[in-house]
Design an enzyme around this catalytic site. Structure first.
Site, PDB file in Angstrom:
ATOM      1  N   HIS A 296       0.822  -1.214   0.000  1.00 38.14           N
ATOM      2  CA  HIS A 296       0.000   0.000   0.000  1.00 38.14           C
ATOM      3  C   HIS A 296       0.859   1.269   0.000  1.00 38.14           C
ATOM      4  O   HIS A 296       0.368   2.346  -0.329  1.00 38.14           O
ATOM      5  CB  HIS A 296      -0.990  -0.004   1.172  1.00 38.14           C
ATOM      6  CG  HIS A 296      -0.404   0.317   2.509  1.00 38.14           C
ATOM      7  ND1 HIS A 296      -0.191  -0.636   3.481  1.00 38.14           N
ATOM      8  CD2 HIS A 296       0.001   1.485   3.053  1.00 38.14           C
ATOM      9  CE1 HIS A 296       0.315  -0.065   4.554  1.00 38.14           C
ATOM     10  NE2 HIS A 296       0.438   1.226   4.318  1.00 38.14           N
ATOM     11  N   ASP A 345      -0.368  -7.618   1.342  1.00 34.28           N
ATOM     12  CA  ASP A 345       0.180  -6.258   1.414  1.00 34.28           C
ATOM     13  C   ASP A 345       1.695  -6.305   1.622  1.00 34.28           C
ATOM     14  O   ASP A 345       2.202  -6.077   2.723  1.00 34.28           O
ATOM     15  CB  ASP A 345      -0.495  -5.493   2.557  1.00 34.28           C
ATOM     16  CG  ASP A 345      -0.162  -4.009   2.541  1.00 34.28           C
ATOM     17  OD1 ASP A 345       0.473  -3.553   1.573  1.00 34.28           O
ATOM     18  OD2 ASP A 345      -0.554  -3.311   3.502  1.00 34.28           O
ATOM     19  N   SER A 441       3.994   2.334   8.310  1.00 37.65           N
ATOM     20  CA  SER A 441       3.675   1.388   7.242  1.00 37.65           C
ATOM     21  C   SER A 441       4.924   0.821   6.584  1.00 37.65           C
ATOM     22  O   SER A 441       5.882   1.542   6.298  1.00 37.65           O
ATOM     23  CB  SER A 441       2.834   2.077   6.162  1.00 37.65           C
ATOM     24  OG  SER A 441       1.506   2.239   6.573  1.00 37.65           O
TER      25      SER A 441
END
Length: 492
Positions: A296, A345, A441
């Site tokens: 992402h 992901d 992230s």
């Protein structure tokens, strides 16, 4: 890295940050009609904020109470006609549910082959296990002949697939040397100059081995090996294809608790990934050339490698303006990544110039097959993410201790209500207080086994930061190691 749930800011937009993306560092743009999760980048520049849909819980967190009245006899169906209708409806509901469950299982497990077949990634064709690693390519992409060597368990036991036995077996130490070890690592995707060492592990309990045929000639390493029920040395080969999973200050790790500042060299695999001099995501070093991060983070328009610069061995963001970063040459996102569900992901970045390893810059180990994760296993997260919900990127690298949460519990209706797939791991504390947050992230979730640090997750998504019953969700790296090695081989 959040220590607790922060309060909403007094001014400005307040929204649930489900993907741990950082705040937008660019100046405010002309007023537009807002949509809840849309990011409006500055003109002429790509937004450094990963753009993707948030995770939305599908049910309320409170139990649903059924208020359907019952008949005096305690059953709803009384007449024969009603009973028949009820049975039909119940059976139909069961069949529909079973079909949906089967469909979801197929979707999340990602293989259409039965237990008797192995799927070719390039075509989806199912290959008989006896045709895997038999010296003849049956998959259009040839992957049935280049996935024949692996390292197993925390001791890095070298295993080779036997098409004769349709299973994996350890390699006998007899006649083995470093040259064969380098060849085996090369077959996995590591370069010769990464090679660390080989060892010998007593495996007298094994009854099946792969032995070296020294007269096999100049062929792939797995073609030099044949199945045998005996091993004279009673020892099997252990390989370290790269010196990974070692850090400094290992005896002082207990000081880094609950999101405190990291010590120099404590997390040497951690990188900060920048777009236009702004920290956007984290990542983990696995070789001098390859970084693991989250898919992402690199959604369009940030899938172009020229946007990205990686910084390694630097703890403070302000120092990165003066340090030399490493430009990214290639970005590879998992082909089955789902931007809505965050399934699969994970992404890889290849650097234009290899990193130089030292005490502050080192790789973390990829997990090997056979390594079992336990509920409440101690792990660590690290990153420059916000220290409170809706906060700004941290100036210093922080690290925090978290516990693994079993998938069944994380999928309960009071936590994430079946949003967790086999390609995800939950970690944190159900009471909240410690968690990943915006800006973390792509960063690492690591655990220690046999005094070696293993990358078991990449920071993926969550509902807010450090909220009760909303732990962090991480990509399950153990599911992706084969894909990672395949990309390394293809680019080698």
């Amino acid at each position: 890295m959040a220590l607790n749930s922060g309060s909403p800011p007094a001014i400005g937009p307040y929204y649930e940050n489900h993907g741990y993306q950082p705040e937008n560092p660019y100046p405010a743009q002309p007023t537009v009609v807002p949509t809840v999760y849309e990011v409006h980048p500055a003109q002429y520049y790509p937004s450094p904020v990963p753009q993707y849909a948030p995770r939305v819980l599908t049910q309320a967190s409170n139990p649903v109470v059924c208020t359907q009245p019952k008949s005096p006899s305690g059953t709803v169906c009384t007449s024969k006609t009603k009973k028949a209708l009820c049975i039909t409806l119940t059976l139909g509901t069961f069949l529909v549910g079973a079909a949906l469950a089967a469909g979801l299982l197929w979707k999340f497990m990602g293989s259409k082959c039965s237990n008797s077949g192995i799927e070719c990634d390039s075509s989806g064709t199912c290959i008989n296990p006896s045709n895997w690693c038999d010296g003849v390519s049956h998959c259009p992409g040839g992957e049935d002949e280049n996935r024949c060597v692996r390292l197993y368990g925390p001791n890095f036991i070298l295993q080779v697939y036997s098409s004769q036995r349709k299973s994996w077996h350890p390699v006998c130490q007899d006649d083995w040397n470093e040259n064969y070890g380098r060849a085996a690592c090369r077959d996995m995707g590591y370069k010769n100059n990464f090679y660390s060492s080989q060892g010998i592990v007593d495996d007298s309990g094994s009854t099946s081995f792969m032995k070296l045929n020294t007269s096999a000639g100049n062929v792939d390493i797995y073609k030099k090996l044949y199945h045998s029920d005996a091993c004279s040395s009673k020892a099997v080969v252990s390989l370290r294809c790269i010196a990974c999973g070692v850090n400094l200050n290992s005896s002082r790790q207990s000081r880094i608790v609950g999101g405190e500042s990291a010590l120099p060299g404590a997390w040497p695999w951690q990188v900060s990934l920048h777009v236009q001099n702004v920290h956007v995501c984290g990542g983990s070093i696995i070789t001098p050339e390859w970084i693991v991060t989250a898919a992402h983070c690199v959604e369009k328009p940030l899938n172009n490698p020229w946007h990205w610069t990686a910084f390694a061995g630097i703890l403070r963001q302000s120092f990165m303006f003066y340090g030399a970063g490493y430009q990214v040459e290639k970005v590879i996102s998992h082909p089955n990544y789902d931007s809505k569900t965050k399934n699969n992901d994970i992404a890889l970045m290849k650097l234009q110039k290899p990193l130089t390893f030292n005490d502050l810059v080192k790789p973390v180990c990829l997990p090997n097959p056979g390594m079992m994760l336990q509920p409440e296993q101690l792990c660590w997260i690290s990153g420059w993410g916000a220290t409170e919900e809706k906060g700004k990127t941290s100036e210093v690298l922080n690290a925090a201790k978290v516990l693994l949460i079993e998938t069944q519990r994380c999928n309960s209706r009071y936590v994430y209500d079946n949003l967790i797939t086999p390609a995800m791991i939950c970690a944190g504390f159900l009471q909240g207080n410690v968690d990943s947050c915006q800006g973390d992230s792509g960063g690492p979730l690591v655990t220690s086994k046999n005094n070696i640090w293993w990358l078991i997750g990449d920071t993926s998504w969550g509902s807010g930061c450090a909220k009760a019953y909303r732990p962090g969700v991480y990509g399950n790296v153990m599911v992706f190691t084969d894909w990672i090695y395949r990309q390394m081989r293809a680019d080698g």
